[in-house]
Design a protein around this motif. Structure first.
Motif, short mmCIF file in Angstrom:
data_model
loop_
_atom_site.label_atom_id
_atom_site.label_comp_id
_atom_site.label_asym_id
_atom_site.label_seq_id
_atom_site.Cartn_x
_atom_site.Cartn_y
_atom_site.Cartn_z
N MET A 31 -11.04 -56.49 7.77
CA MET A 31 -12.07 -56.03 6.84
C MET A 31 -11.40 -55.59 5.54
SD MET A 31 -14.37 -52.58 7.28
CE MET A 31 -15.35 -53.25 8.65
N THR A 32 -11.98 -56.00 4.42
CA THR A 32 -11.54 -55.53 3.11
C THR A 32 -12.50 -54.45 2.64
OG1 THR A 32 -10.50 -57.62 2.54
CG2 THR A 32 -11.07 -56.15 0.73
N VAL A 33 -11.96 -53.31 2.29
CA VAL A 33 -12.76 -52.18 1.81
C VAL A 33 -12.47 -51.98 0.33
CG1 VAL A 33 -13.30 -49.74 2.11
CG2 VAL A 33 -12.55 -51.11 4.09
N LEU A 92 -8.16 -53.62 6.32
CA LEU A 92 -7.98 -53.01 7.64
C LEU A 92 -8.07 -54.08 8.72
CD1 LEU A 92 -10.27 -49.86 7.25
CD2 LEU A 92 -7.81 -50.03 6.88
N GLU A 93 -7.07 -54.11 9.58
CA GLU A 93 -7.11 -54.98 10.75
C GLU A 93 -8.14 -54.45 11.75
OE1 GLU A 93 -5.47 -57.89 11.09
OE2 GLU A 93 -4.90 -57.53 9.00
N PRO A 94 -8.55 -55.24 12.75
CA PRO A 94 -9.49 -54.75 13.76
C PRO A 94 -8.99 -53.46 14.41
CG PRO A 94 -9.20 -57.11 13.96
CD PRO A 94 -8.20 -56.66 12.95
N ARG A 118 -2.85 -43.77 -9.26
CA ARG A 118 -4.01 -42.93 -9.54
C ARG A 118 -5.24 -43.82 -9.70
NH1 ARG A 118 -4.26 -37.60 -11.25
NH2 ARG A 118 -6.02 -37.05 -12.58
N SER A 119 -6.31 -43.48 -9.00
CA SER A 119 -7.44 -44.41 -8.96
C SER A 119 -8.74 -43.66 -8.69
CB SER A 119 -7.21 -45.46 -7.86
OG SER A 119 -8.33 -46.32 -7.74
N SER A 120 -9.83 -44.34 -8.97
CA SER A 120 -11.17 -43.82 -8.65
C SER A 120 -11.81 -44.64 -7.54
CB SER A 120 -12.05 -43.86 -9.90
OG SER A 120 -12.19 -45.21 -10.37
N ARG A 121 -11.01 -45.45 -6.82
CA ARG A 121 -11.55 -46.34 -5.80
C ARG A 121 -10.77 -46.20 -4.48
NH1 ARG A 121 -14.97 -49.72 -8.39
NH2 ARG A 121 -15.30 -50.96 -6.51
N VAL A 128 -16.58 -47.27 8.98
CA VAL A 128 -16.88 -45.84 9.05
C VAL A 128 -15.94 -45.11 8.11
CG1 VAL A 128 -16.87 -43.77 10.50
CG2 VAL A 128 -17.76 -45.93 11.41
N ILE A 129 -16.48 -44.20 7.30
CA ILE A 129 -15.66 -43.42 6.39
C ILE A 129 -15.96 -41.93 6.58
CG2 ILE A 129 -15.13 -42.91 3.96
CD1 ILE A 129 -15.77 -45.79 3.28
N TRP A 130 -14.89 -41.14 6.67
CA TRP A 130 -14.99 -39.69 6.76
C TRP A 130 -14.26 -39.07 5.58
CZ3 TRP A 130 -16.05 -35.95 10.90
CH2 TRP A 130 -16.74 -36.50 12.00
N SER A 131 -14.68 -37.86 5.20
CA SER A 131 -13.92 -37.08 4.24
C SER A 131 -13.79 -35.65 4.75
CB SER A 131 -14.58 -37.09 2.86
OG SER A 131 -15.80 -36.37 2.88
#
Length: 423
Positions: free
Chosen positions: A373-375, A410-412, A402-405, A350-353
């Motif tokens: 999980m690798t995001v 993330l652990e459980p 500095r990145s665009s990704r 799940v991703i929020w902004s």
């Protein structure tokens, strides 16, 4: 932002315990913005330990049928032989730069109706206002209120009393859901206006139905979006209590309705020591949430812009819980974000902004699953304009390249929250 007695004291808090927690609130959490101190249900019960045997319960009432604090538990209520309610407690709280709140169940005490006591400031009596066909299904203390002049007179009398005590926050239960009582919410909101005091109206329990969003926003400042949240990760199919994982869907559903003066409420933060009398679970205990789960709860609550009401026993607040609750970036997201939304729900990811003043943004990624999980996703894929962003990990303070990704492992049950800007 504040503290509520329920998660640690249930129905049983007394004046000294409350004052001790207020002192801790003032010294440890107020500098970070925590302001409200709320006495939850039961302050009018002489023997709250008998709650499961309602026929044994004894209540403190004034001559106009209104609940008043039990003087044996709140001795400052008795002055010169008269019960003056919470006046002295409220004065003490205000002197610390804090605000004072109480919890009530909607309606009118059954005992007041049985004795048909007069309603203060009117020619009505309790029986004129009571709807004895409409009790709270899960509370034995009160009848509902009729949608008539007597009913409004009853709520006006209550709010005059609470304003006189110095109440700043009123949590009203059995009114936002099971059942939803729009007429009584309107009566209470009008009574607050009539009282002449600025009082926050908080509606419980949840889940408030989204179809009522316009009505609750017109009348209240916060309302519960779920049933009671406790220190569990996943409640499965149970409706009560619910876990942190179960709140993600509710938060996403309500995000679009958060705005200044109207805050969908994800419920209290069951962190730290819960005791001596938590209403649910083993008694007493340190929260059953793991450190990752605690960070995930605070991260979700903050980026969803929920009120932050602490349930911990503040007199036993440890350094890790204090650090959790006072993270400056998390609190800035919660208090300053101008909008927020869930941008992705893909399996357990799940991703929020959220948007913040100064062309800054917050981005949070959550692993709801049971495996690491690798995001690795481009920021454009989660709604950000093309470009490279400066990033800082909110929980660790680490400044990232500095990145665009968005790249993280993330652990459980864990999460990451980033502050992003292009400057």
């Amino acid at each position: 932002m504040g503290w509520n007695s329920w998660d640690s004291y249930g129905l049983r808090i007394n004046e000294q315990q409350f004052r001790d927690n207020v002192e801790a609130l003032a010294t440890k959490l107020k500098p970070s913005g925590y302001t409200y101190a709320v006495i939850d249900e039961g302050w009018y019960m002489d023997n709250p330990e008998d709650r499961l045997k309602p026929e044994l319960l004894k209540y403190a009432l004034d001559e106009n049928g209104r609940f008043i604090p039990v003087s044996g538990r709140f001795p400052s209520a008795m002055q010169n032989g008269n019960n003056i309610g919470f006046e002295q407690i409220a004065d003490s709280i205000h002197s610390k730069g804090l605000k004072f709140g109480i919890h009530i169940i909607r309606g009118i005490p059954r005992e007041s109706v049985l004795r048909n006591l007069p309603i203060d400031g009117s020619n009505f009596k309790a029986a004129d206002a009571a709807d004895q066909s409409d009790p709270c299904p899960w509370d034995p203390t009160s009848w509902g209120i009729k949608d008539n002049e007597a009913g409004q007179a009853w709520y006006d009398s209550l709010l005059r009393q609470y304003a006189g005590w110095g109440v700043d926050f009123l949590k009203v239960d059995c009114i936002a859901d099971h059942p939803y009582k729009h007429a009584e919410i309107l009566q209470i909101a009008l009574a607050i206006q009539h009282s002449g005091r600025d009082i926050v109206l908080s509606l419980s329990p949840g889940p408030t139905s989204v179809e009522h969003h316009t009505e609750v926003a017109e009348l209240a400042q916060m309302w519960r979006i779920s049933n009671d949240v406790w220190d569990i990760w996943d409640s499965g199919n149970r409706e009560y209590p619910i876990g942190i994982k179960n709140q993600f869907e509710n938060a996403a559903r309500w995000a679009q309705y958060s705005r200044p003066g109207n805050w969908p409420d994800a419920d209290m933060l069951p962190v730290g020591v819960l005791g001596p009398f938590p209403d649910v679970g083993p008694q007493p205990r340190h929260t059953r949430l793991t450190p990752d789960e605690q960070h995930t709860q605070l991260s979700l609550w903050a980026i969803a812009r929920s009120p932050l009401i602490v349930g911990a026993n503040l007199t036993l607040l440890d350094s890790k819980t204090l650090s959790l609750l006072t993270n400056a970036d998390i609190l800035e997201i919660d208090q300053s974000a101008t909008s927020s939304r869930q941008v992705l729900h893909d399996g357990d990811l799940v991703i929020w902004s959220a948007d913040l003043p100064g062309d800054r943004h917050a981005l949070a990624a959550f692993n709801l699953g049971e495996k690491p999980m690798t995001v690795d996703r481009t920021l454009t894929s989660v709604g950000f304009p093309e470009g490279r962003y400066n990033a800082q990990n909110v929980w660790t303070g680490e400044r990232l390249h500095r990145s665009s990704r968005l790249a993280a492992t993330l652990e459980p049950h864990a999460s990451i929250v980033l502050m992003l800007d292009k400057k």
